[in-house]
Write a protein that holds these residues in place. Structure first.
Motif, PDB file in Angstrom:
ATOM      1  N   GLY A 195       0.822  -1.205   0.000  1.00  0.00           N
ATOM      2  CA  GLY A 195       0.000   0.000   0.000  1.00  0.00           C
ATOM      3  C   GLY A 195       0.855   1.253   0.000  1.00  0.00           C
ATOM      4  N   ALA A 196       1.926   1.246   0.803  1.00  0.00           N
ATOM      5  CA  ALA A 196       2.828   2.392   0.844  1.00  0.00           C
ATOM      6  C   ALA A 196       3.591   2.555  -0.468  1.00  0.00           C
ATOM      7  N   TYR A 198       2.490   1.708  -3.376  1.00  0.00           N
ATOM      8  CA  TYR A 198       1.534   2.250  -4.348  1.00  0.00           C
ATOM      9  C   TYR A 198       1.314   3.742  -4.125  1.00  0.00           C
ATOM     10  N   LEU A 199       1.328   4.187  -2.864  1.00  0.00           N
ATOM     11  CA  LEU A 199       1.228   5.622  -2.599  1.00  0.00           C
ATOM     12  C   LEU A 199       2.383   6.382  -3.250  1.00  0.00           C
ATOM     13  N   LEU A 207       9.423   6.035  -2.152  1.00  0.00           N
ATOM     14  CA  LEU A 207       8.850   5.782  -0.832  1.00  0.00           C
ATOM     15  C   LEU A 207       9.884   6.035   0.256  1.00  0.00           C
ATOM     16  N   ASP A 210       9.869   9.530   1.570  1.00  0.00           N
ATOM     17  CA  ASP A 210       8.598  10.072   2.051  1.00  0.00           C
ATOM     18  C   ASP A 210       8.361   9.610   3.493  1.00  0.00           C
ATOM     19  N   ALA A 213       4.712   8.688   4.508  1.00  0.00           N
ATOM     20  CA  ALA A 213       4.254   7.380   4.020  1.00  0.00           C
ATOM     21  C   ALA A 213       4.925   6.255   4.807  1.00  0.00           C
ATOM     22  N   ARG A 303      -6.248   3.084   5.295  1.00  0.00           N
ATOM     23  CA  ARG A 303      -5.750   4.074   4.325  1.00  0.00           C
ATOM     24  C   ARG A 303      -4.832   3.394   3.311  1.00  0.00           C
ATOM     25  N   LEU A 304      -3.990   2.501   3.780  1.00  0.00           N
ATOM     26  CA  LEU A 304      -3.094   1.783   2.872  1.00  0.00           C
ATOM     27  C   LEU A 304      -3.874   0.856   1.951  1.00  0.00           C
ATOM     28  N   ALA A 307      -5.233   2.712  -0.852  1.00  0.00           N
ATOM     29  CA  ALA A 307      -4.181   2.955  -1.853  1.00  0.00           C
ATOM     30  C   ALA A 307      -4.028   1.761  -2.780  1.00  0.00           C
ATOM     31  N   TYR A 311      -4.634   1.826  -6.798  1.00  0.00           N
ATOM     32  CA  TYR A 311      -3.614   1.387  -7.742  1.00  0.00           C
ATOM     33  C   TYR A 311      -4.177   0.359  -8.715  1.00  0.00           C
TER      34      TYR A 311
END
Length: 318
Positions: A195-196, A198-199, A207, A210, A213, A303-304, A307, A311
């Protein structure tokens, strides 16, 4: 041993090639272009760390016949491909051990009903990689050896035999006394990680830069592990329990910042994440079922998981 590989992607190619090179008789189920590649080129592996190439000759079939006899079948399809494999596996009663090497966080369930509980063994690979044409480029995951286990935790003769065969083939292997708990822990970890990723647009390096994230990912993993504990299970392996339940967030964030900045992270996580988003969505939904059973709140994980849905290109769901 006579070993059937059901699933000719990265994992199936790697384990099939290694076992064949170690002297086992390997048959690979493949179709279409992949079948033609294996028949023409064999199983071709390239170790990205040591820059060694291995080519192994194996038998090939385009489907599993009900009368095919093997000592062991390694099922190395992705989670989202499993349903299509079960009818063939169920129809064949001549293979005594079916080792499912894939994300399976919700336990045996329909799997046991389809193929027979006594034949099932669970496990997970300890490698990451990608295909470049007919060549599988891979790296061993030092922090995660191949892990195998019986559903009841016993270290049976057959489990020891398989673990020994893997080790002799150059595949570091551990036997788990609670493989279903291990798979739940891994599912929460890998879905949070993906998920991270993909963010960050599928980019591990991005990543790593960030911090927000990375903190979200760390919090999400902690929430997943809290759910595992709420279900009455132990967070295993020990290394992940230490990193995400004992040490402060800042340590975990720093660790993953360094790891994800390295080129190796793309082989271990990034390349699979980019091609397996559909699988990650299914595993995330399995994890959401576990969250509901546990009663634990998991806002960061959700939230993840949104994401992951984004995606894949489907509407997000809580």
């Amino acid at each position: 041993m006579k070993v059937l590989i059901y699933g000719a992607g990265v994992i199936g190619t790697l384990y099939g090639g290694k076992l064949a090179d170690a002297g086992h008789t390997v048959t690979v189920v493949a179709r279409g272009r992949r079948l033609a590649e294996i028949r023409e080129q064999g199983l071709v592996l390239e170790d990205v760390v040591h820059h060694r190439r291995l080519t192994a000759s194996v038998k090939t079939v385009d489907r599993l016949d009900p009368d095919d006899e093997q000592d062991l079948a390694l099922i190395t399809v992705r989670r989202d491909q499993l349903a299509s494999a079960l009818p063939d596996l169920a129809a064949n009663k001549r293979i005594p051990i079916l080792l499912f090497m894939l994300n399976q966080p919700t336990g045996l369930g329909d799997l046991a009903e389809a193929v027979g509980r006594e034949r099932i063994m669970l496990g997970f690979p300890g490698v990451g990689g990608t295909r470049d044409g007919h060549i599988v480029i891979y790296a061993m995951i030092a922090q995660q050896p191949t892990t195998v286990g019986e559903r009841d935790g016993r270290r049976t003769v057959r489990l020891r035999k398989i673990a020994r065969a893997f080790r002799d083939a150059g595949l570091p292997t551990k036997m788990s006394r609670d493989i279903e708990a291990w798979l739940k822990v891994h599912a929460f970890f890998i879905t949070a990680m993906c998920g991270a990723i993909y963010l960050a647009g599928g980019d591990c390096k991005k990543l790593s830069e960030d911090d927000a994230a990375l903190r979200l990912m760390t919090k999400g993993v902690r929430e997943g592990f809290a759910a595992v504990r709420a279900l009455g299970l132990t967070v295993t392996p020990f290394s992940l329990r230490v990193l995400f339940t004992w040490l402060p967030d800042a340590f975990a964030v720093g660790y993953w910042r360094r790891f994800l900045a390295a080129e190796m992270a793309d082989y271990v996580f990034g390349r699979h994440a980019r091609v397996a988003a559909q699988e990650m969505r299914e595993v995330a939904r399995d994890c959401q079922c576990l969250l509901k059973r546990s009663g634990e709140a998991a806002p960061a994980l959700l939230r993840l998981y949104r994401a992951i849905d984004a995606y894949v290109g489907e509407p997000a769901r809580d």
